[in-house]
Design a protein around this motif. Structure first.
Motif, PDB file in Angstrom:
ATOM      1  N   LYS A  57       0.855  -1.186   0.000  1.00 42.83           N
ATOM      2  CA  LYS A  57       0.000   0.000   0.000  1.00 42.83           C
ATOM      3  C   LYS A  57       0.895   1.242   0.000  1.00 42.83           C
ATOM      4  CE  LYS A  57      -3.713   2.350   2.354  1.00 42.83           C
ATOM      5  NZ  LYS A  57      -4.644   2.372   3.469  1.00 42.83           N
ATOM      6  N   VAL A  58       0.647   2.140  -0.976  1.00 39.85           N
ATOM      7  CA  VAL A  58       1.437   3.359  -1.118  1.00 39.85           C
ATOM      8  C   VAL A  58       0.482   4.533  -1.279  1.00 39.85           C
ATOM      9  CG1 VAL A  58       3.195   4.510  -2.492  1.00 39.85           C
ATOM     10  CG2 VAL A  58       3.246   2.032  -2.289  1.00 39.85           C
ATOM     11  N   ASP A  59       0.757   5.645  -0.577  1.00 40.34           N
ATOM     12  CA  ASP A  59      -0.067   6.842  -0.662  1.00 40.34           C
ATOM     13  C   ASP A  59       0.645   7.878  -1.530  1.00 40.34           C
ATOM     14  OD1 ASP A  59      -1.686   9.033  -0.378  1.00 40.34           O
ATOM     15  OD2 ASP A  59      -1.397   9.222   1.795  1.00 40.34           O
ATOM     16  N   SER A 103      -0.764  10.672  -2.635  1.00 45.40           N
ATOM     17  CA  SER A 103      -1.519  11.928  -2.609  1.00 45.40           C
ATOM     18  C   SER A 103      -0.625  13.165  -2.452  1.00 45.40           C
ATOM     19  CB  SER A 103      -2.584  11.900  -1.510  1.00 45.40           C
ATOM     20  OG  SER A 103      -1.970  11.700  -0.248  1.00 45.40           O
TER      21      SER A 103
END
Length: 152
Positions: A5-7, A9
């Motif tokens: 999981k990578v953010d 934003s």
């Protein structure tokens, strides 16, 4: 392998999409770091405001090495500061939001575009005055070269 999981934003676009040319750029942020040589430098994070690369980001590095201070001085002048040829102190935070011109090139030996030159952005009043002067010059040239004053 398990899912990762990578953010993304907070990730900004890279400068791979900056096309060579002249642009107006706005200072988003200035940070100080140390280079491999041990000398500090300023990293100017800029956003391009016009042209083919409008909205793209590009970095501008100004070293604080004595022999490279001309680049910092030119950049400060392009930002509209009066920079004497003497020792000065300034707060980089006051430069956030300043707009100046940049000329971007694409070096053959690099994947990244680079800023070749910085310059002041003319304000609209200066542009209008310059346009009026050019119009007058063109008119004077047309009068001088209409042939009526040439004897054959």
């Amino acid at each position: 392998m398990a899912k990762i999981k990578v953010d993304f934003s907070g990730v900004t676009d890279s400068n791979f999409d900056v096309v060579p040319g002249k642009y107006n750029a706005k200072v988003r942020e200035i940070t100080q770091d140390k280079g491999k040589s041990g000398y500090p430098y300023l990293r100017w994070k800029l956003v391009i405001l016009n042209g083919a690369s409008k909205g793209s980001y590009i970095d501008h590095i100004t070293t604080l090495k004595p022999e490279g201070l001309f680049n910092l001085r030119n950049t400060l002048i392009a930002c509209g500061l009066d920079v004497p040829k003497s020792a000065v102190s300034f707060d980089p935070a006051v430069l956030k939001g300043k707009i100046f011109g940049i000329e971007v090139i694409q070096p053959e030996d690099s994947d990244y575009p680079q800023i070749k030159k910085v310059f002041k952005v003319k304000d609209e009043d200066e542009d209008e005055e310059e346009y009026e002067e050019e119009e007058e010059e063109e008119y004077e040239e047309e009068q001088a070269t209409d042939g009526a004053d040439i004897e054959l």
